[in-house]
Design a protein around this motif. Structure first.
Motif, PDB file in Angstrom:
ATOM      1  N   ALA A  15      44.376  43.748  30.698  1.00  0.00           N
ATOM      2  CA  ALA A  15      44.982  43.235  31.928  1.00  0.00           C
ATOM      3  C   ALA A  15      46.442  42.872  31.695  1.00  0.00           C
ATOM      4  O   ALA A  15      47.303  43.115  32.549  1.00  0.00           O
ATOM      5  N   VAL A  16      46.732  42.292  30.537  1.00  0.00           N
ATOM      6  CA  VAL A  16      48.117  41.940  30.211  1.00  0.00           C
ATOM      7  C   VAL A  16      48.956  43.210  30.100  1.00  0.00           C
ATOM      8  O   VAL A  16      50.055  43.302  30.662  1.00  0.00           O
ATOM      9  N   LEU A  17      48.430  44.219  29.393  1.00  0.00           N
ATOM     10  CA  LEU A  17      49.147  45.477  29.240  1.00  0.00           C
ATOM     11  C   LEU A  17      49.363  46.144  30.593  1.00  0.00           C
ATOM     12  O   LEU A  17      50.444  46.643  30.883  1.00  0.00           O
ATOM     13  N   SER A  18      48.349  46.118  31.434  1.00  0.00           N
ATOM     14  CA  SER A  18      48.476  46.693  32.775  1.00  0.00           C
ATOM     15  C   SER A  18      49.563  45.978  33.571  1.00  0.00           C
ATOM     16  O   SER A  18      50.340  46.599  34.293  1.00  0.00           O
ATOM     17  N   GLY A  19      49.625  44.649  33.422  1.00  0.00           N
ATOM     18  CA  GLY A  19      50.665  43.877  34.098  1.00  0.00           C
ATOM     19  C   GLY A  19      52.053  44.260  33.625  1.00  0.00           C
ATOM     20  O   GLY A  19      52.982  44.390  34.430  1.00  0.00           O
ATOM     21  N   PHE A  20      52.201  44.465  32.318  1.00  0.00           N
ATOM     22  CA  PHE A  20      53.493  44.901  31.785  1.00  0.00           C
ATOM     23  C   PHE A  20      53.872  46.275  32.337  1.00  0.00           C
ATOM     24  O   PHE A  20      55.002  46.510  32.737  1.00  0.00           O
ATOM     25  N   ARG A  26      57.956  48.935  38.314  1.00  0.00           N
ATOM     26  CA  ARG A  26      58.769  48.395  39.410  1.00  0.00           C
ATOM     27  C   ARG A  26      60.234  48.291  39.009  1.00  0.00           C
ATOM     28  O   ARG A  26      61.124  48.520  39.820  1.00  0.00           O
ATOM     29  N   MET A  27      60.484  47.951  37.762  1.00  0.00           N
ATOM     30  CA  MET A  27      61.868  47.900  37.297  1.00  0.00           C
ATOM     31  C   MET A  27      62.496  49.289  37.366  1.00  0.00           C
ATOM     32  O   MET A  27      63.665  49.441  37.741  1.00  0.00           O
ATOM     33  N   GLY A  28      61.723  50.307  37.024  1.00  0.00           N
ATOM     34  CA  GLY A  28      62.212  51.682  37.109  1.00  0.00           C
ATOM     35  C   GLY A  28      62.533  52.067  38.547  1.00  0.00           C
ATOM     36  O   GLY A  28      63.538  52.727  38.817  1.00  0.00           O
ATOM     37  N   LEU A  29      61.681  51.651  39.486  1.00  0.00           N
ATOM     38  CA  LEU A  29      61.945  51.919  40.901  1.00  0.00           C
ATOM     39  C   LEU A  29      63.222  51.217  41.343  1.00  0.00           C
ATOM     40  O   LEU A  29      64.017  51.775  42.100  1.00  0.00           O
ATOM     41  N   ASN A  30      63.423  49.986  40.875  1.00  0.00           N
ATOM     42  CA  ASN A  30      64.651  49.257  41.217  1.00  0.00           C
ATOM     43  C   ASN A  30      65.884  49.980  40.683  1.00  0.00           C
ATOM     44  O   ASN A  30      66.927  50.012  41.343  1.00  0.00           O
ATOM     45  N   THR A  31      65.765  50.561  39.495  1.00  0.00           N
ATOM     46  CA  THR A  31      66.881  51.319  38.935  1.00  0.00           C
ATOM     47  C   THR A  31      67.206  52.510  39.822  1.00  0.00           C
ATOM     48  O   THR A  31      68.371  52.792  40.098  1.00  0.00           O
ATOM     49  N   GLU A  32      66.174  53.222  40.278  1.00  0.00           N
ATOM     50  CA  GLU A  32      66.395  54.366  41.159  1.00  0.00           C
ATOM     51  C   GLU A  32      67.069  53.933  42.457  1.00  0.00           C
ATOM     52  O   GLU A  32      68.001  54.587  42.927  1.00  0.00           O
ATOM     53  N   LEU A  33      66.640  52.819  43.020  1.00  0.00           N
ATOM     54  CA  LEU A  33      67.278  52.313  44.240  1.00  0.00           C
ATOM     55  C   LEU A  33      68.732  51.926  43.978  1.00  0.00           C
ATOM     56  O   LEU A  33      69.608  52.144  44.823  1.00  0.00           O
ATOM     57  N   THR A  34      69.012  51.382  42.819  1.00  0.00           N
ATOM     58  CA  THR A  34      70.375  51.021  42.452  1.00  0.00           C
ATOM     59  C   THR A  34      71.251  52.263  42.376  1.00  0.00           C
ATOM     60  O   THR A  34      72.400  52.264  42.833  1.00  0.00           O
TER      61      THR A  34
END
Length: 195
Positions: A15-20, A26-34
């Motif tokens: 579960a911890v790994l899945s959360g990471f 999501r960070m990757g998606l934010n980079t694409e939006l940037t």
């Protein structure tokens, strides 16, 4: 009557790994939006300069001042990268056959010094190591080689589970490694390869 504290929830490693993974996705998606936003801003700046609304010198001065402020508050080195999602085991039928063992004295396994992003499949398998500070780029030792490259033989210690990038890689036309592959002439700058 004393109040007992509620027991801490037990977090399963999966579960911890899945959360990471979800956080990094999501960070990757934010980079694409940037990147998309930056493209819009650059296009707008080009229009403003072309129409004479702002001069290039003034824009450059303001940009430098803003960059200094933004760099002080950011960590651009921690951009999350993931390779494509294809099944790496299905790629074995497309494998390129290269006489690597015969070429090692010439190329010194330079391909094992290349930097690349792992796929979600690699990360979920948990065999191929990645850099904690630069998710999910392949982990390398201080000498620049992949942590899975045996120091004495340069053989891959996770060959059966190696990433799709390694399975598809073909050094024959990579000028960083070979000046002339058929004639076995390596790039003279091979020792300074820092991809």
């Amino acid at each position: 009557m004393s109040m007992m504290a509620a027991p801490e929830p037990v977090l399963e490693p999966a579960a911890v790994l899945s959360g990471f993974h979800e956080t990094f996705r999501r960070m990757g998606l934010n980079t694409e939006l940037t990147i998309q936003l930056a493209a819009q801003v650059f296009a707008l700046v080009e229009v403003l300069i072309a129409r004479g609304v702002i001069g290039l010198d003034e824009l450059t001065r303001r940009q430098r001042a803003l960059e200094e402020r933004l760099r002080a508050d950011s960590d651009a080195d921690n951009v999350v990268q993931l390779a494509d999602e294809s099944d790496k085991y299905a790629l074995d039928t497309e494998r390129v056959e290269i006489d690597c063992a015969d070429r090692l004295p010439l190329c010194h396994a330079a391909c094992c010094r290349l930097r690349f992003a792992l796929s979600r499949q690699d990360v979920e398998e948990g065999t191929v190591q990645w850099e904690i500070a630069r998710p999910y780029l392949n982990r390398r030792r201080e000498d620049g080689y992949c942590v899975h490259s045996a120091p004495d033989t340069r053989s891959c210690q996770v060959y059966d589970q190696r990433p799709g990038v390694c399975r598809r890689y073909d050094c024959r036309n990579d000028s960083r490694i070979w000046l002339d592959f058929p004639n076995r002439i390596p790039n003279p700058d091979l020792a300074t390869l820092t991809p």
